[in-house]
Write an enzyme that holds these catalytic residues in place. Structure first.
Site, PDB file in Angstrom:
ATOM      1  N   GLY A 478     -76.980  -4.046 -29.233  1.00 11.63           N
ATOM      2  CA  GLY A 478     -78.007  -3.136 -29.725  1.00 11.63           C
ATOM      3  C   GLY A 478     -77.433  -1.768 -30.002  1.00 11.63           C
ATOM      4  N   PRO A 479     -78.230  -0.923 -30.652  1.00 13.01           N
ATOM      5  CG  PRO A 479     -80.048   0.105 -31.628  1.00 13.01           C
ATOM      6  CD  PRO A 479     -79.564  -1.214 -31.159  1.00 13.01           C
ATOM      7  N   PRO A 480     -76.816   2.380 -29.870  1.00  9.87           N
ATOM      8  CG  PRO A 480     -75.135   3.841 -30.544  1.00  9.87           C
ATOM      9  CD  PRO A 480     -76.126   2.866 -31.076  1.00  9.87           C
ATOM     10  N   GLY A 481     -77.965   3.994 -26.856  1.00  7.31           N
ATOM     11  CA  GLY A 481     -79.118   4.653 -26.251  1.00  7.31           C
ATOM     12  C   GLY A 481     -80.310   3.757 -25.999  1.00  7.31           C
ATOM     13  CB  THR A 482     -81.260   0.368 -26.918  1.00  9.35           C
ATOM     14  OG1 THR A 482     -79.954  -0.208 -26.952  1.00  9.35           O
ATOM     15  CG2 THR A 482     -81.629   0.845 -28.301  1.00  9.35           C
ATOM     16  N   GLY A 483     -80.422   1.413 -23.590  1.00 11.53           N
ATOM     17  CA  GLY A 483     -80.506   1.041 -22.179  1.00 11.53           C
ATOM     18  C   GLY A 483     -79.730  -0.192 -21.793  1.00 11.53           C
ATOM     19  CE  LYS A 484     -75.487  -1.495 -26.044  1.00 12.57           C
ATOM     20  NZ  LYS A 484     -76.122  -0.307 -26.629  1.00 12.57           N
ATOM     21  CB  THR A 485     -74.834   1.000 -19.566  1.00  8.64           C
ATOM     22  OG1 THR A 485     -73.986   0.854 -20.715  1.00  8.64           O
ATOM     23  CG2 THR A 485     -73.965   1.192 -18.344  1.00  8.64           C
ATOM     24  CB  SER A 814     -80.943  -5.709 -47.945  1.00 14.36           C
ATOM     25  OG  SER A 814     -80.377  -6.319 -46.819  1.00 14.36           O
ATOM     26  CE  LYS A 857     -82.828  -5.098 -44.033  1.00 10.00           C
ATOM     27  NZ  LYS A 857     -82.539  -6.237 -44.905  1.00 10.00           N
TER      28      LYS A 857
END
Length: 896
Positions: A478-485, A814, A857
């Site tokens: 996922g994109p940065p800052g989405t809470g993966k860590t 697209s 999108k």
């Protein structure tokens, strides 16, 4: 210990860093970075007091090996149990009331020290002992009711205290003399300048009997001692107890230094006679070894290799090697590791310690002893395990239903496997009992017993039915800052397992993962084995952070290929580290990898992991995250109370939509931090001016421009005017994983059919334009764009296709549909409303082909103010993953 006499007082408390004890009369530096409790305390105290008069209570963190009241050390059994549990001292900044020792020292603030680019320190001086009666509050800083110690002044009549005080002064002077003597020796390890020694001597001699307690505290701070010993000195309220304990500590150190100096002195140029050998005849290597052993405090003066006719291995080395062997026995090695360890221990016993290979071999065995071969954290599955885990995940993260569902599935499977294995163990124990009963009731000489053989066969069959625990390999993309860590930390907490993070970003050397071979100088194990050594159990949660940024093939090897064995559930039960060179079982480790993009992960590595996508958050999700997590955290970080900053839903929505249009929440947290700092300045100003009534904690939407600057993004695009040839397309940028809209502009002019493309378009986008133009030219008569089927619509005109934001590279399949409709709009002179957006690829037959990134999108379209979206019919299944609020806010039209 004596009873405590004194008065009660209410004081703020500062927990001291781990392994640190402050005694009365001693000065101490306390680091203040990452300590919001100290900042809150100082802000509170300095408002009404001068800085010189700021006093508070300093309390050390308690030791696991000391009883709660500091009276006695725990017995050996309790200490071993604590060591088995791998006790970890908590950090002072996160301490709770149950982590604090029962005694402490009232301290006054001397000042604050710190240079530029270094960590600041709070300098405090201990004044008086106390005992904690009751903790009154924990946040924003500790406050407690304490019983201050009124120390009785000893007199000449108290002969025991008098004798102890004389012993203390004598041992203190003796320690100073020994330290000075040690510093004069060529190989002396201790150093003490004559000027410092004279000052100490003067300080000690000036102390009278009435100051016996002060001198004891001062020497307790200087002498070498453990945390538990210092805590016991702190807990000694009576002067007599304190003197006894400090005299014991001083006596131990003086005796230790005496034995060292006695032997170290013979390593100088003048050797005493009568040693039984001539030390001057030793070669330089033997002399160096002799000196090193003497410094270690040995009690033998024989040359290397001989001790009264015996080998020196029987004097010194067996102690170290036996200790190493005991550690290896306690480590419960696997059969293969035990075989290697025994072979290496045998080599080590025969080796001369001066040999360079000795250190290499010993370090290898120490590494073997530190690896958790069989030790695991017990998974305790009770009645409410799944409910607790669900609550833990919901409390820590809003949304992310797919990942929460997967983790609860894993927990449920583990629970069922454990109950199944427990039932098998119960059956095996019952059958084994029957087999023993059968053997006892019959003649043991009869080797062939059909009943017993049948029972043993059943046991073997049951053992083969045991379920093996193979932990899954999860990849959060996922994109940065989405809470993966942070999600991985929550997983470890909910499972009750130990957590270790391995950062793979920038790893370019295969040996960093698989270790260096022992033939190399300074060889060491890789990141995986080091992680296991650090956590000390075989079933932790490992976070492999930024696995998409690991290096590719180079002259150091291929690090991403080295991860193949680590992350394969079918192979990692026998992972081979180059340094250890013995199979290590990684199948119990729960690996969670994180990545921003799948494009840079090699396909074989990606195939070994279970991919779970985390898309960007919607506005409503961000609002919940801000309310539950970000705002309380930033208020606390910036030294305010929760009631001192009030953000309405309108303000939060404006920050989200106008200042932080991103997939994650990092910029949102920074913006909230800016708002909190703005209010902190206002609050501090009103407090300094003694006008707290004038402070308004509420943040209005009109203040945001002063705090965060002008708005960075427009909320709506629906109000923009449009003209023929302009269409709104949808894109999902792969780098940030964030969906957005893209305007496609087509203009025509007199010409001869030439097509010009601008806007930094990639090859796929350029091909989409050509396909769209071919299809429109082929169907121009059917679309009513020409009056004659054979007429070429491009005969007397040229086209210019442009995508604004020319600095941003654009590519991907697209925009074929958007290009086609833009061309039809231009040729038919009909306007496409800007609030209608579309995505999809077009084939030469005119079929609309499916595309990827639908969720991103659609979230981006809603964020940009789009009302209607045209999607390929084949993408209707992808809309199921889209949040309900996005579906409700958009009209989705499927086209073929």
């Amino acid at each position: 210990m004596g009873s405590i006499h004194g008065k009660r007082s209410k004081l703020p408390i500062v927990p001291l860093p781990k392994d640190v004890v402050l005694l009365p009369g001693v000065t101490l530096r306390i680091p203040v970075s990452n300590r919001p409790d100290i900042a809150n305390l100082l802000l509170n105290r300095t408002a009404s007091l001068k800085r010189e008069r700021v006093v508070f209570a300093c309390v050390p963190l308690k030791s696991p090996y000391l009883s709660a009241d500091g009276q006695q050390l725990l017995d050996d059994g309790a200490s071993e149990a604590l060591q088995d549990e791998e006790y970890e001292a908590i950090d002072a900044g996160q301490a709770r009331k149950e982590d604090l020792f029962a005694y402490g020292t009232v301290a006054k603030m001397v000042g604050v020290q710190g240079r530029a680019h270094t960590e600041p320190y709070l300098v405090v001086e201990g004044i008086r002992r106390f005992e904690i009666v009751e903790i009154l509050k924990e946040r924003p800083f500790f406050e407690a009711e304490v019983m201050l110690n009124d120390e009785s002044v000893p007199t000449q009549k108290d002969s025991e205290v008098m004798n102890l005080f004389q012993q203390l002064k004598q041992l203190s002077r003796e320690l100073l003399t020994l330290l000075r003597l040690a510093s004069l020796l060529p190989s002396g390890s201790a150093t003490l300048s004559p000027m410092v020694a004279r000052r100490f001597d003067l300080f000690i001699s000036k102390k009278e009997l009435s100051e016996a307690g002060n001198l004891a505290d001062f020497m307790a701070d200087i002498v070498e001692s453990s945390l538990e010993e210092k805590l016991r000195v702190l807990a000694s309220m009576s002067v007599k107890d304190r003197l006894e304990r400090v005299v014991e500590l001083l006596n131990r150190q003086v005796q230790g230094i005496k034995s060292n100096i006695k032997i170290t002195s013979i390593t100088t140029t003048s050797f005493p006679s009568g040693l039984g050998f001539d030390i001057n005849q030793l070669d330089p290597q033997q002399r160096e070894l002799f000196a090193r052993r003497a410094l270690a405090g040995l009690t033998g003066l024989s040359p290397p290799g001989m001790t009264n006719g015996k080998s020196d291995e029987s004097e010194k080395e067996p102690n170290e090697i036996d200790e190493l062997q005991q550690r290896l026995d306690e480590a419960k090695l696997s059969p293969e590791a035990r075989k290697v360890a025994d072979r290496e221990l045998k080599r080590l016993r025969k080796m001369n310690p001066a040999n360079a290979e000795y250190g290499v071999c010993r370090t290898y065995l120490e590494n073997l002893a530190e690896i958790p071969w069989t030790k695991v954290t017990e998974d305790k599955f009770g009645a409410g395990t799944l409910q607790r885990a669900r609550k833990q995940l919901d409390d820590d993260h809003y949304g992310l239903e797919k990942i929460k569902k997967r983790l609860l599935e894993y927990l449920a499977v583990l629970k069922l496997k454990q109950s199944f294995n427990d039932e098998i163990e119960r059956q095996i124990s019952q059958i084994s009992a029957k087999s023993r009963a059968s053997a006892n009731s019959k003649d043991t000489s009869n080797t062939s017993d059909p009943v017993r053989d049948s029972l043993e066969t059943k046991v073997q069959l049951l053992k083969s039915k045991r379920m093996v625990d193979k932990s899954p390999i999860l990849l959060l993309v996922g994109p940065p800052g989405t809470g993966k860590t942070s999600l991985a930390k929550s997983v470890a907490t909910s499972l009750g397992r130990k957590f270790h993070r391995i950062s793979l970003g920038g790893v370019r050397d295969e040996a960093e993962i698989r270790g260096h071979r022992r033939t190399y100088v300074a060889a060491m194990p890789g990141l995986i084995v080091n992680g296991l050594k650090k956590v000390g159990v075989a079933n932790p949660v490992f976070l492999l952070d930024e696995i998409d940024k690991i290096g590719g093939s180079n002259f150091h090897g291929d690090p991403s290929a080295a991860m193949l064995e680590v992350l394969d559930p079918e192979q990692n039960h026998s992972f081979s580290d180059h340094y250890i060179n013995i199979p290590i079982d990684l199948s119990k480790v729960l690996f969670i990898a994180t990545a921003n993009s799948l494009d840079t992960i090699p396909p074989p590595l990606l195939d070994r992991m279970e991919t779970i996508a985390l898309s960007g958050y919607t506005t409503i999700e961000k609002k919940h995250i801000a309310r539950q997590h970000l705002i309380p955290k930033q208020i606390r970080i910036n030294g305010l109370a929760e009631s001192q900053v009030v953000l309405s839903d309108e303000v939060i929505e404006k920050i989200i939509s106008s200042y932080t249009r991103e997939s994650g929440v990092r910029n949102l947290e920074r913006a909230i931090g800016s708002v909190c700092r703005y209010k902190a300045v206002q609050y501090a100003d009103s407090k300094d001016a003694s006008q707290l009534g004038a402070y308004n904690p509420t943040v209005s939407a009109n203040e945001l421009e002063d705090i965060l600057g002008i708005e960075l993004f427009d909320e709506e695009i629906a109000e923009r005017y449009s003209r023929p040839g302009i269409v709104t397309g949808l894109v999902a940028y792969s780098t940030g994983g964030q969906g957005s809209i893209l305007f496609i502009e087509v203009a025509d002019m007199p010409g001869n059919g030439r097509v010009q493309l601008t806007g930094k378009l990639g090859d796929v986008l350029k091909e989409s334009v050509e396909v769209a133009l071919t299809w429109v030219k082929a169907h121009s008569f059917e679309l009513g764009l020409t009056h004659d089927p054979s007429e070429d619509i491009m005969k007397n005109r040229s086209l210019h296709v442009h995508c604004p934001s020319g600095a941003i590279p654009k590519d991907g399949p697209s925009a074929g549909l958007a290009h086609t409709i833009a061309l039809i709009s231009l040729f038919s002179n009909k306007v496409v409303p800007p609030q209608i957006a579309m995505t999809g690829e077009v084939s030469l037959r005119g079929r609309v082909m499916p595309v990827g990134g639908i969720k991103e999108k659609l979230i981006g379209a809603l964020r940009a103010g789009v009302k209607t979206v045209l999607l390929p019919y084949a993408n209707r299944k992808d809309v199921k993953d889209v949040p309900q609020e996005v579906k409700d806010g958009l009209e989705i039209v499927y086209i073929k």
